[in-house]
Write an enzyme that holds these catalytic residues in place. Structure first.
Site, PDB file in Angstrom:
ATOM      1  N   GLU A  85       0.825  -1.210   0.000  1.00 44.79           N
ATOM      2  CA  GLU A  85       0.000   0.000   0.000  1.00 44.79           C
ATOM      3  C   GLU A  85       0.859   1.259   0.000  1.00 44.79           C
ATOM      4  O   GLU A  85       1.756   1.414   0.838  1.00 44.79           O
ATOM      5  CB  GLU A  85      -0.936   0.005   1.213  1.00 44.79           C
ATOM      6  N   LYS A 280      -7.622  -0.450  11.046  1.00 44.71           N
ATOM      7  CA  LYS A 280      -6.989  -0.938   9.810  1.00 44.71           C
ATOM      8  C   LYS A 280      -5.693  -0.181   9.578  1.00 44.71           C
ATOM      9  O   LYS A 280      -4.681  -0.763   9.176  1.00 44.71           O
ATOM     10  CB  LYS A 280      -7.942  -0.760   8.629  1.00 44.71           C
ATOM     11  N   ASP A 296       2.880 -14.627  11.814  1.00 44.58           N
ATOM     12  CA  ASP A 296       1.546 -14.923  11.294  1.00 44.58           C
ATOM     13  C   ASP A 296       0.646 -13.699  11.425  1.00 44.58           C
ATOM     14  O   ASP A 296       0.077 -13.447  12.482  1.00 44.58           O
ATOM     15  CB  ASP A 296       0.969 -16.114  12.067  1.00 44.58           C
ATOM     16  N   HIS A 393      -1.326  10.488   0.375  1.00 44.31           N
ATOM     17  CA  HIS A 393      -1.551   9.164  -0.209  1.00 44.31           C
ATOM     18  C   HIS A 393      -1.462   9.204  -1.728  1.00 44.31           C
ATOM     19  O   HIS A 393      -0.823   8.348  -2.346  1.00 44.31           O
ATOM     20  CB  HIS A 393      -2.924   8.642   0.218  1.00 44.31           C
TER      21      HIS A 393
END
Length: 454
Positions: A85, A280, A296, A393
């Protein structure tokens, strides 16, 4: 065309790939070459990678980046981050640099307990079972001593065993809940091996102990498995400084910035819609380092999200306070990690990632990864309450847009310069490229016409 197959797992890697491309792609030869081009040039390394999963036909590459300038407990780190991302590594790096001059990040492991359960069904006398539980506890530990010996030598092992009566929720349902310490190992295989042996021992104990002779029904083991919810494997990371040291951010002075920032965090505690996106963002930083170190990330995420809803509503994992002239921002994170065994040693990049971090213990890695999440969260919320998330972004995303549109190196330079002070969108970038390309075609046509007339 028949797109099902029997015995696929027994085929060689090349034959698996051949069957896939011939049955599912329009250009099989080119796809075959493309997927094979991602095979590791080192055959031994590729053999190791193939062993991680089943039916592997190629490798899926993700960017391996680094975020410098992280000061954690007065020690400087460069964090390895694996993520696709745009802007995540940049935001983490920016937050690290911001706090480097304000005392850096602090982190502390609160607890390291991991959890496993043996779920079983039994309609027998629970008072009898409770009356001999100490005996059962001792027997269980004896029966798994061959499994736990090495872990105990490293300072870990079984911490405690408890019997939970769950019959008020489900008929005849009980469980053994077991807490473990697994030191620097994530411990999944160790825990599951112990639990499965516990299941066999429990069944034998109930079938042979004299207290249960007579009318007691057979005890049935439903399943024995670790839990990825580890609320007592917990780490806290935080930053704090005098409000005045936060500085000015656009139109916001230090005090206004602190209040607005804290309000944004409170909203993420009140509104689950905001909390989901908020968390998130935290996991953008966490997952990137978890992946880089061969841990993991699915287990880490599931545990974190469960913890975020522990009071019945999904809330922010981070907190903020502005009190007595001090700004404080912190994160409580349940996270079970390992730095020995599994992919941490087998995966070549995971091994280098841990080396980059100074070969930390599992507890130290908990602190580092919690800081990565807090830094990412700080960077995201800071952008949201000041310039907006899209400005930074989309600047990071600009190169992806240019690659998609097939821009040349010169066009990339021209476009980046043009959009330094402009709003970036896919359509705006496309229009800019098309306009420039159109002008160049006109210039070339004019030049050709001039040459022809002369």
């Amino acid at each position: 065309m028949n797109k099902s197959i029997s015995g696929f797992s027994k085929l060689s890697k090349r034959k698996k790939l051949r069957w896939i491309v011939e049955n599912f792609f329009k250009d099989p030869e080119n796809v075959m070459r493309e997927l094979m081009s991602h095979w590791h040039q080192n055959e031994e390394q590729q053999r190791v990678l193939d062993g991680f999963s089943e039916n592997t036909i190629s490798n899926y590459v993700l960017p391996f980046g680094v975020a410098p300038n992280f000061v954690i407990n007065d020690k400087t780190y460069v964090l390895p981050m694996v993520i696709e991302e745009s802007s995540v590594v940049a935001a983490a790096s920016s937050a690290a640099k911001f706090w480097m001059d304000r005392g850096g990040f602090k982190a502390k492991v609160i607890a390291t307990k991991k959890v496993g359960q043996v779920h079983f069904s039994w309609s027998g006398n629970v008072d009898k079972l409770n009356s001999v539980f100490e005996e059962l506890d001792a027997q269980l530990r004896i029966d798994v001593s061959h499994i736990t010996a090495n872990m105990e030598n490293r300072g870990g092992g079984i911490l405690d065993i408890s019997l939970l009566d769950m019959t008020h929720l489900e008929d005849d349902y009980f469980q053994l809940k077991v807490n473990f310490e697994t030191c620097d190992s994530m411990g999944a295989n160790f825990i599951n091996s112990v639990l499965e042996e516990f299941g066999r021992s429990l069944k034998t104990f109930a079938a042979t102990h004299e207290i249960f002779k007579g009318k007691e029904k057979e005890l049935t083991i439903i399943m024995a498995i670790l839990s990825n919810y580890t609320p007592e494997c917990l780490v806290r990371a935080w930053v704090e400084c005098p409000i005045k040291d936060l500085g000015k951010h656009g139109d916001l002075n230090a005090s206004s910035f602190a209040e607005k920032f804290c309000k944004a965090i409170r909203i993420a505690h009140i509104d689950p819609h905001r909390a989901t996106t908020h968390n998130k963002g935290i996991f953008n930083g966490i997952d990137a380092v978890v992946l880089a170190t061969g841990n993991d990330f699915r287990a880490v995420e599931s545990c974190g999200h469960t913890y975020a809803a522990r009071d019945g509503q999904y809330r922010s994992l981070s907190y903020c306070s502005v009190e007595n002239g001090v700004f404080k921002f912190w994160l409580d994170l349940p996270i079970a990690l390992g730095t020995v065994g599994g992919l941490t040693k087998l995966h070549p990049i995971a091994r280098r990632s841990l080396e980059l971090l100074g070969n930390p213990s599992a507890s130290q890695l908990m602190e580092i990864i919690a800081v990565a999440g807090l830094a990412q969260n700080f960077g995201a919320v800071k952008s949201l309450i000041t310039t907006g998330i899209q400005k930074g972004h989309m600047k990071m995303h600009l190169l992806n847009i240019l690659n998609h549109l097939g821009a040349t190196e010169k066009e990339v330079t021209e476009t980046v310069n043009y959009f330094k002070d402009k709003v970036i969108s896919f359509s705006a970038v496309r229009d800019f490229l098309n306009l420039n390309r159109g002008d160049k075609k006109k210039d070339n046509s004019l030049l050709t016409d001039q040459k022809a007339s002369s």
